[in-house]
Design an enzyme around this catalytic site. Structure first.
Site, mmCIF file in Angstrom:
data_model
loop_
_atom_site.group_PDB
_atom_site.id
_atom_site.type_symbol
_atom_site.label_atom_id
_atom_site.label_comp_id
_atom_site.label_asym_id
_atom_site.label_seq_id
_atom_site.Cartn_x
_atom_site.Cartn_y
_atom_site.Cartn_z
ATOM 1 N N ASP A 135 -35.003 -17.216 -25.930
ATOM 2 C CA ASP A 135 -33.179 -16.036 -27.168
ATOM 3 C C ASP A 135 -33.797 -16.554 -28.397
ATOM 4 O O ASP A 135 -33.679 -16.806 -29.051
ATOM 5 C CB ASP A 135 -32.350 -15.605 -26.470
ATOM 6 C CG ASP A 135 -31.779 -14.607 -27.420
ATOM 7 O OD1 ASP A 135 -31.997 -14.148 -28.257
ATOM 8 O OD2 ASP A 135 -30.419 -14.211 -26.977
ATOM 9 N N GLY A 168 -33.440 -16.871 -15.355
ATOM 10 C CA GLY A 168 -33.490 -18.556 -16.042
ATOM 11 C C GLY A 168 -31.490 -18.921 -15.655
ATOM 12 O O GLY A 168 -31.386 -18.257 -14.720
#
Length: 152
Positions: free
Chosen positions: A15, A100
Site C-alpha cells: 500500500d 503480511g
C-alpha cells in the site's frame, strides 16, 4: 493491485509503496472514495505508475479462520477481477493479499488466490493475464504449491 487498508489513505508494505510511486494525486482521489470495507474493492487512476488503474482491496485480518476470513479473501479477488474486467484491463498483478501484516497463512491464501483467479478466468475473457506476485520466499513456496496442486 493494491492490498490496502480500510481508509485507502496509504500505509505500509504494498500500500505505501503504491502511494509513494503513484504520487500525491492518488491520495487525493482515495480521500473522496470514503474508504473500503473488508472484502470489497475500489478503483482509481494509476497517476505516476506505469498502470492506467489501481484496484484497491482490503483483505481480512487472520483471526484463526473462523471469522469469515476465507469468504472475505475470496471476495477480494473476485471483486478486484470484476473491476478489472469492467474497466477493460488486460493485465492485473496481485500481491499476496492479507499475508503480511494481516497474518493470513500464506498456504491458505495462495490456494484461495489460485482457485479464485482460475474460476474467474474460466468464465470471463478479461483480464487476459493475471500475475500473482511473491514478496518473499515463503509466499513463493506457497504459491508454487498451490499452482502445482492445480496440475494434479
Amino acid at each position: 493491485m493494491n492490498a490496502a487498508n480500510r481508509t485507502l489513505l496509504g500505509g505500509g508494505g504494498v500500500d505505501g509503496a503504491i502511494h509513494r510511486a503513484a504520487g500525491p494525486e492518488l491520495l487525493e482521489e482515495c480521500k473522496i472514495l470514503g474508504g473500503c470495507p473488508t472484502g470489497e474493492a475500489k478503483i482509481t487512476k494509476g497517476y505516476r505508475l506505469p498502470a492506467k488503474w489501481v484496484i484497491h482491496t482490503v483483505g481480512p485480518v487472520w483471526r484463526g479462520g473462523e471469522k469469515g476470513e476465507k469468504e472475505l479473501l475470496a471476495s477480494c479477488y473476485q471483486k478486484s477481477l470484476a473491476l478489472a474486467k469492467e474497466h477493460s484491463a488486460k493485465t492485473i498483478a496481485f500481491p499476496a493479499i492479507s499475508t503480511g501484516a494481516y497474518g493470513y497463512p500464506p498456504e491458505r491464501a495462495a490456494k484461495l488466490a489460485v482457485s479464485g483467479v482460475e474460476r474467474f478466468l474460466e468464465a470471463n475473457e478479461l483480464p487476459e493475464k493475471v500475475i500473482l506476485v511473491c514478496f518473499d520466499e515463503e509466499a513463493c513456496r506457497a504459491l508454487r504449491a498451490a499452482l502445482a496442486g492445480k496440475n494434479q
